[in-house]
Write an enzyme that holds these catalytic residues in place. Structure first.
Site, PDB file in Angstrom:
ATOM      1  N   THR A 254      -4.862 -40.894  21.700  1.00  0.00           N
ATOM      2  CA  THR A 254      -6.205 -41.392  21.406  1.00  0.00           C
ATOM      3  C   THR A 254      -7.284 -40.355  21.686  1.00  0.00           C
ATOM      4  OG1 THR A 254      -6.297 -42.401  23.606  1.00  0.00           O
ATOM      5  CG2 THR A 254      -5.567 -43.796  21.794  1.00  0.00           C
ATOM      6  N   CYS A 255      -7.026 -39.422  22.607  1.00  0.00           N
ATOM      7  CA  CYS A 255      -8.037 -38.398  22.907  1.00  0.00           C
ATOM      8  C   CYS A 255      -8.310 -37.504  21.696  1.00  0.00           C
ATOM      9  CB  CYS A 255      -7.593 -37.539  24.087  1.00  0.00           C
ATOM     10  SG  CYS A 255      -7.503 -38.430  25.643  1.00  0.00           S
ATOM     11  N   PHE A 256      -7.296 -37.374  20.835  1.00  0.00           N
ATOM     12  CA  PHE A 256      -7.416 -36.480  19.675  1.00  0.00           C
ATOM     13  C   PHE A 256      -7.418 -37.241  18.353  1.00  0.00           C
ATOM     14  CE2 PHE A 256      -5.058 -34.314  23.085  1.00  0.00           C
ATOM     15  CZ  PHE A 256      -5.938 -33.289  23.370  1.00  0.00           C
TER      16      PHE A 256
END
Length: 287
Positions: A254-256
């Protein structure tokens, strides 16, 4: 620190919270940093929070989304055509519970327990009650929260240029989801490209989802079920190949905004695996 309403899916400040002011200041700083860094947060407050951040006070009408049960009760009081004093037997003293469940009382005006609510003063009661719920009961927590928010945004023209609805949009993103725009801007990695059969099947599958499943997919892939300012086309999602056909579920970073998608043999298996992944994505586990 906050209460959560299952019906509205919104958070509100917990009046009897024992957390110190620094904790609420920290939350305010995080919201300010979200605007500063153009990050979308999966935290949802009623609109009155953003109105109060812009220097306004909460009023009776704000209860409609922040405290819908109380709003409905107060509206029935205002609309009641009978004898309010005799039939409802309400005074200007209200009762709540503290953190341990013990009852506490609060006089909305001096000697409130001896002042009955009547047809003549019910508007005053509603105004004082709303002011207490939205402003006075959470004054300590909200002041600290706003102080943290202003530590980041105080030198910006936020108050001059943005309405409360637009501040919410900056922090939480838009509810309008255009998945065709997302498809246009999605990038591919690991051997996939937009012309691959599985990618075509993938987008046909996603476009066929209902509104709730689309939000679950977005939550699974990006960490939030809303679009950034400018729409989903600004998201820059990545779909990367994660091996050949398998029984494993798709995964994500989810960070990317990255979806790791195995090359499933059939469209039916792709849909089944994807739906299972986004539906049971809460928490942590091992596969």
């Amino acid at each position: 620190m906050f209460t959560y309403d299952e019906s509205t899916k919104l958070f509100w400040f917990n009046p009897p919270s024992l957390e110190n002011e620094a904790q609420f200041t920290l939350i305010g700083i995080v919201l300010g940093l979200a605007i500063y860094n153009n990050c979308i947060l999966d935290v949802h407050f009623p609109m009155v929070v953003y109105r109060k951040l812009m220097g306004k006070l909460g009023t009776y009408l704000d209860l409609a989304d922040s405290h819908p049960v109380q709003y409905q009760s107060l509206r029935e009081l205002l609309d009641y055509e009978g004898d309010v004093e005799e039939d409802m037997m309400i005074t200007f003293q209200i009762s709540q519970t503290d953190l341990f469940g013990d009852p506490i009382t609060y006089d909305l005006k001096e000697h409130g327990d001896k002042i009955p609510v009547s047809v003549d003063n019910r508007k005053e009661f509603v105004s004082l009650y709303s002011d207490y719920i939205l402003n006075k009961s959470v004054e300590r927590q909200f002041k600290a929260f706003r102080r943290g928010f202003q530590m980041v945004t105080n030198e910006s023209p936020l108050k001059c240029l943005f309405r409360p609805e637009e501040v919410e949009l900056l922090i939480c993103g838009s509810r309008n989801l255009d998945f065709h725009a997302l498809e246009e801007t999605t990038e591919y990695d690991g051997g996939y490209n937009k012309d691959c059969c599985i990618i075509k099947d993938f987008w046909e599958t996603v476009h066929s989802f209902g509104e709730e499943d689309k939000r679950l997919f977005l939550q699974f892939t990006t960490g939030t079920d809303r679009a950034p300012v400018g729409g989903l086309g600004k998201l820059k999602m990545i779909i990367a190949k994660n091996g050949p056909d398998t029984d494993r579920l798709p995964t994500s970073h989810t960070c990317f905004n990255a979806l790791l998608l195995p090359e499933y043999d059939t469209k039916e298996k792709l849909k089944e695996r994807l739906l299972k992944a986004i539906t049971y994505a809460k928490g942590f586990g091992m596969l």
